[in-house]
Scaffold this motif. Structure first.
Motif, short mmCIF file in Angstrom:
data_model
loop_
_atom_site.label_atom_id
_atom_site.label_comp_id
_atom_site.label_asym_id
_atom_site.label_seq_id
_atom_site.Cartn_x
_atom_site.Cartn_y
_atom_site.Cartn_z
N GLN A 32 -0.61 -1.80 11.99
CA GLN A 32 0.02 -2.49 13.05
C GLN A 32 1.05 -3.24 12.34
N VAL A 33 0.60 -4.12 10.95
CA VAL A 33 1.36 -4.95 10.42
C VAL A 33 2.53 -4.38 9.66
N ILE A 34 1.96 -2.97 9.06
CA ILE A 34 3.11 -2.08 8.27
C ILE A 34 4.23 -1.74 9.24
N LEU A 35 3.61 -0.86 10.31
CA LEU A 35 4.61 -0.41 11.11
C LEU A 35 5.59 -1.63 11.90
N ALA A 36 5.13 -2.94 12.15
CA ALA A 36 5.99 -3.82 12.65
C ALA A 36 6.98 -4.28 11.63
N ILE A 37 6.99 -3.96 10.43
CA ILE A 37 7.88 -4.62 9.45
C ILE A 37 9.20 -4.11 9.67
N ASN A 38 9.29 -3.07 9.87
CA ASN A 38 10.92 -2.40 10.04
C ASN A 38 10.73 -1.00 10.71
N ASN A 39 11.68 -0.87 11.64
CA ASN A 39 11.46 0.38 12.72
C ASN A 39 11.71 1.73 11.98
N TRP A 47 -2.42 13.31 1.70
CA TRP A 47 -3.47 13.08 0.58
C TRP A 47 -4.66 12.78 1.53
N ASN A 48 -4.90 13.26 2.69
CA ASN A 48 -6.03 13.21 3.52
C ASN A 48 -6.22 11.61 3.92
N SER A 49 -5.11 11.14 4.08
CA SER A 49 -5.36 9.47 4.42
C SER A 49 -4.02 8.82 5.13
N PRO A 50 -4.26 7.95 5.76
CA PRO A 50 -3.04 7.59 6.68
C PRO A 50 -1.97 6.80 5.55
N SER A 51 -0.89 7.32 5.84
CA SER A 51 0.27 7.16 4.68
C SER A 51 1.18 6.42 5.32
N PHE A 52 2.29 5.75 4.96
CA PHE A 52 3.35 5.23 5.46
C PHE A 52 4.77 5.37 4.78
N TYR A 53 5.81 5.87 5.21
CA TYR A 53 6.96 6.00 4.41
C TYR A 53 8.04 5.73 5.14
N TYR A 54 9.36 5.76 4.23
CA TYR A 54 10.73 5.19 5.02
C TYR A 54 11.22 6.53 5.55
N GLN A 121 -1.86 -10.74 4.89
CA GLN A 121 -0.61 -9.93 5.55
C GLN A 121 0.51 -10.52 5.23
N LYS A 122 1.00 -11.72 4.99
CA LYS A 122 2.28 -12.38 4.67
C LYS A 122 2.59 -11.69 3.05
N ASP A 123 1.91 -11.73 2.20
CA ASP A 123 1.97 -10.97 0.84
C ASP A 123 2.28 -9.26 1.25
N LEU A 124 1.69 -8.87 1.90
CA LEU A 124 1.84 -7.19 2.07
C LEU A 124 3.31 -7.10 2.74
N GLU A 125 3.51 -7.89 3.66
CA GLU A 125 4.85 -7.80 4.38
C GLU A 125 5.84 -8.18 3.61
N ASN A 126 5.64 -9.04 2.61
CA ASN A 126 6.85 -9.27 1.52
C ASN A 126 7.01 -8.10 0.69
N ALA A 127 5.91 -7.72 0.07
CA ALA A 127 5.94 -6.78 -0.72
C ALA A 127 6.91 -5.19 -0.26
N ILE A 128 6.38 -4.92 1.28
CA ILE A 128 7.07 -3.85 1.86
C ILE A 128 8.33 -4.02 1.87
N ARG A 129 8.88 -5.55 2.43
CA ARG A 129 9.96 -5.76 2.50
C ARG A 129 11.00 -5.72 1.19
N ASN A 130 10.36 -6.02 0.12
CA ASN A 130 11.08 -5.97 -1.05
C ASN A 130 11.30 -4.35 -1.42
N TRP A 131 10.37 -3.71 -1.23
CA TRP A 131 10.34 -2.12 -1.60
C TRP A 131 11.64 -1.51 -0.72
#
Length: 137
Positions: A32-39, A47-54, A121-131
């Motif tokens: 939920q956190v990852i998907l809420a960062i950016n639409n 690789w047999n796991s949940p994965s998130f991509y742009y 949570q905030k550290d994860l959000e910041n890392a993904i936003r930076n990416w």
């Protein structure tokens, strides 16, 4: 009648539902956190796991560069959840969330439980936003 193919999102939901409840709650929170960062962040099983991509527009690139992949979860029973960032070396992270010095450029965040997921949570959000800020569009 043939069974209809599940969407990528449904595949991730089904994967999480099959996990032990002690870990699925943490995975659901992180999802939920990852998907809420950016639409333009999408999910699938890779690789047999949940994965998130742009999923937005990007300049053409060699698929072996994994430029579209943000992170892949490494989920093993009884072990911390590893959030593997295939191109994590390019992320500016001063929080200490991302660790590792791998020759292939990946970085890894280790999440032990829901409490730690919430505290990072905030550290994860910041890392993904930076990416995302570094995407070549």
């Amino acid at each position: 009648m043939a069974k209809s193919k599940l969407s990528e999102q449904e595949q991730v939901t089904e994967y999480i539902q099959k996990l032990d409840p002690s870990i699925s709650e943490t995975i659901t929170f992180l999802r939920q956190v990852i998907l809420a960062i950016n639409n333009e962040i999408s999910e699938h099983i890779k690789w047999n796991s949940p994965s998130f991509y742009y999923s937005g527009n990007m300049k053409p690139f060699d698929p072996k560069e994994y430029k579209r992949d943000i992170l892949v979860m490494n989920i093993r029973p009884g072990k911390p959840i590893l959030l593997v960032f295939p191109t994590g070396i390019k992320i500016t992270d001063t929080s200490g969330l991302l660790e590792g010095n791998y020759s292939d450029g990946r970085k890894i965040a280790t999440i032990k439980n829901l409490e730690e997921a919430k505290s990072r949570q905030k550290d994860l959000e910041n890392a993904i936003r930076n990416w995302i800020d570094q995407i070549e569009k």
